[in-house]
Design an enzyme around this catalytic site. Structure first.
Site, mmCIF file in Angstrom:
data_model
loop_
_atom_site.group_PDB
_atom_site.id
_atom_site.type_symbol
_atom_site.label_atom_id
_atom_site.label_comp_id
_atom_site.label_asym_id
_atom_site.label_seq_id
_atom_site.Cartn_x
_atom_site.Cartn_y
_atom_site.Cartn_z
ATOM 1 N N LYS A 186 0.765 -1.178 0.038
ATOM 2 C CA LYS A 186 0.073 0.042 -0.048
ATOM 3 C C LYS A 186 0.922 1.276 0.076
ATOM 4 O O LYS A 186 0.557 2.342 -0.618
ATOM 5 C CB LYS A 186 -0.898 0.121 1.068
ATOM 6 C CG LYS A 186 -1.978 -1.107 1.118
ATOM 7 C CD LYS A 186 -2.732 -1.252 2.452
ATOM 8 C CE LYS A 186 -3.823 -2.150 2.152
ATOM 9 N NZ LYS A 186 -4.466 -2.772 3.528
ATOM 10 N N GLN A 196 -4.675 -1.149 9.654
ATOM 11 C CA GLN A 196 -4.380 -2.533 9.075
ATOM 12 C C GLN A 196 -4.738 -3.688 10.120
ATOM 13 O O GLN A 196 -4.522 -3.839 11.152
ATOM 14 C CB GLN A 196 -2.994 -2.835 8.842
ATOM 15 C CG GLN A 196 -2.421 -4.142 8.032
ATOM 16 C CD GLN A 196 -3.171 -4.000 6.730
ATOM 17 O OE1 GLN A 196 -3.136 -3.211 5.901
ATOM 18 N NE2 GLN A 196 -3.809 -5.291 6.352
ATOM 19 N N ASP A 222 -11.097 3.121 4.104
ATOM 20 C CA ASP A 222 -11.492 1.698 3.928
ATOM 21 C C ASP A 222 -12.992 1.598 3.919
ATOM 22 O O ASP A 222 -13.282 0.362 3.399
ATOM 23 C CB ASP A 222 -10.750 0.808 5.046
ATOM 24 C CG ASP A 222 -9.476 0.108 4.560
ATOM 25 O OD1 ASP A 222 -9.121 0.049 3.288
ATOM 26 O OD2 ASP A 222 -8.678 -0.144 5.386
#
Ligand code: NDP
Length: 279
Positions: free
Chosen positions: A50, A93, A116
């Site tokens: 990422k 994460q 997200d």
């Protein structure tokens, strides 16, 4: 049968973001804070990917790796990042170590910075068909279908898997585009019968080659979200690709299908979060 090239479409999305960032030329480029707790090797790889992808498109990454951390200090960190003006996106994460209340942590993120799309606010808005940030994997699947001009309205879509990060938001997106949607899971009575109804079959369960050719209608579009290892330790999806592909009109491979889209849509969500800061 058409093989859906997720790598190519992901590259296109990333190029679009890169061009937009260059065109805007703001003093503060888009800024993404990525928080990782502990030493899970898979998480480390995801964060690395990422970060690399972000830097390539001109997104600044604040890589926050905490080897040890309490629930309270992680909550404080997120509150601080919520207030920091230059931070456009906050990504935690997953999975967090099991002693964390992950749901509470995720929902502390300001929905505007929730790149997200996992907060209850963004999920709720998605189900209400309101403007929101959409979870990256399902958003990436919609983009793939659109790139290949695959019709959605009126189609029978069967989604296998009901997780909050793939199955459920996927179902909402499909409903919002006027598909007729069935969601299957581990308690579904006759999975094969349900799958055989699908014009578009989306599979996200995490079981190698679980969907076999006898479960797929001739001419169906098959989207394989799964990332697994087969008996030879090779990457494979949830679909038995070799035998299913000949029956399909379109199918995504693993690797090179849905996977690259997830990171590309994260870039897009971060850029869009930044744009909203200037609105
Ligand atoms: P979860 O484990 O959170 O959810 C799995 C879902 O599959 C559950 O709803 C479960 O049902 C259902 N399921 C499990 N076994 C069966 C079965 N035998 N029959 C029917 N349904 C079943 O997984 P995720 O959604 O997080 O991920 C799914 C897969 O997708 C994984 O392989 C993951 O690695 C991959 N993935 C890939 C991404 C990408 O970028 N390509 C991104 C995210 C995930 P129940 O709810 O009843 O338990």
């Amino acid at each position: 049968m058409v093989l859906i090239d997720g790598k190519a479409v992901a590259q296109k999305v990333r190029n679009e973001v890169k061009e937009n960032v260059q065109k805007d030329n703001f003093i503060y480029p888009p800024h993404l804070a990525i928080i990782r707790v502990g030493d899970d090797p898979a998480s480390a790889t995801y964060v690395k990917n990422k970060t690399k992808a972000s830097q390539e498109v001109g997104i600044e990454v604040e890589d926050i790796h905490l080897t040890e951390c309490t629930q309270e200090s992680l909550e404080n960190l997120i509150e601080n990042l919520n207030y920091e003006e230059i931070v456009d996106g906050i990504l935690v994460q997953l999975p967090l170590p099991s002693y964390f209340d992950s749901d509470k942590i995720l929902n502390l993120i300001n929905p505007k910075k929730d790149v997200d799309g996992f907060t209850d606010i963004n999920m709720g808005k998605l189900f209400a068909n309101k403007e929101c940030t959409v979870a990256c994997t399902p958003a990436g699947i919609m983009r793939l279908l659109d790139e290949y001009n695959i019709e959605i309205e009126g189609k029978k879509v069967v989604i296998v898997g009901r997780s909050n990060i793939v199955g459920k938001p996927m179902a909402a997106l499909m409903l919002n585009r006027n598909a007729t949607v069935t969601i299957c899971h581990s308690k579904t009575k006759n999975l094969k019968k349900e799958c055989l109804q699908a014009d578009i079959l989306i599979v996200a369960i995490g079981r190698p080659k679980f969907i076999t050719a006898d479960m797929v209608k001739e001419g169906a579009v098959v989207i394989d979200v799964g990332i697994n290892r087969d008996e030879n330790n090779r990457l494979c999806g949830d679909v038995d690709f070799e035998n299913v592909a000949p029956k399909c009109s379109f199918i995504t491979p693993v690797p090179g299908g849905v996977g690259p889209m997830t990171v590309a849509m994260l870039m897009k969500n971060t850029y869009e979060a930044m744009k909203k800061r200037y609105e």
